[in-house]
Design a protein around this motif. Sequence first.
Motif, mmCIF file in Angstrom:
data_model
loop_
_atom_site.group_PDB
_atom_site.id
_atom_site.type_symbol
_atom_site.label_atom_id
_atom_site.label_comp_id
_atom_site.label_asym_id
_atom_site.label_seq_id
_atom_site.Cartn_x
_atom_site.Cartn_y
_atom_site.Cartn_z
ATOM 1 N N TYR A 185 0.967 -1.248 0.147
ATOM 2 C CA TYR A 185 0.299 -0.125 -0.291
ATOM 3 C C TYR A 185 0.281 1.216 -0.059
ATOM 4 O O TYR A 185 2.406 1.457 0.815
ATOM 5 N N ARG A 186 0.589 2.979 -0.723
ATOM 6 C CA ARG A 186 0.509 3.600 -0.866
ATOM 7 C C ARG A 186 -0.088 4.388 -0.723
ATOM 8 O O ARG A 186 -1.130 4.393 -1.727
ATOM 9 N N TYR A 187 -0.154 5.590 -0.305
ATOM 10 C CA TYR A 187 -0.762 6.893 -0.459
ATOM 11 C C TYR A 187 -0.102 8.171 -0.532
ATOM 12 O O TYR A 187 1.117 8.415 0.089
ATOM 13 N N PHE A 188 -0.809 8.970 -0.710
ATOM 14 C CA PHE A 188 -0.016 10.400 -0.908
ATOM 15 C C PHE A 188 -0.199 11.137 0.135
ATOM 16 O O PHE A 188 -1.045 10.590 0.880
ATOM 17 N N PRO A 189 0.854 11.778 0.498
ATOM 18 C CA PRO A 189 0.877 12.553 2.097
ATOM 19 C C PRO A 189 -0.128 13.018 2.773
ATOM 20 O O PRO A 189 -0.164 13.123 4.079
#
Length: 165
Positions: free
Chosen positions: A94-98
């Motif tokens: 998973y990875r998301y915009f800050p």
Amino acid sequence: MITQTERLIIRPFTEQDCEALYLMNSNPAMLKYIPSAAFTSREQAVELFHQVIQGDYQQHGFGRWAVEHKADKRVIGFCGPKFIPEFNEVELGYRYFPEYWGTGIGTEAASAALAEFKRFGIEQTIALILEGNLGSEGVAKRVGMHWREQNEFMGHKVNIYAKVL
């Protein structure tokens, strides 16, 4: 669509998501704990979509999924399974915009995604988290994953969290 929550739609990536893929892979804050170089062109995102993401969908029947924020109507990151040949296991990544960090989005998406893994024949999963990435470790723990071991992946020390589904 794979699944949805109150705030999110989790779905396969499409070619229309290449701009979001470029932004995710060129943002220095998002890449702090990712063991690969930042993208320098949008063509790299198109190649990632066609070669890696679509390749995973075709070969395994699953791959990273786009996470779309219902209120914003935009892709804000990804969450989903990826087969990791080096470990012969499926990773929940998973990875998301800050701007979405600390809002519960990571846990919400990971929990919803994990609930769909069995549908794709995935009975257990791991999370490969670079040493020091406490935010990702927190998400893994909140969705019931437990620390298994420290290992190396792509030349970096990683903490491996695991869960039997």
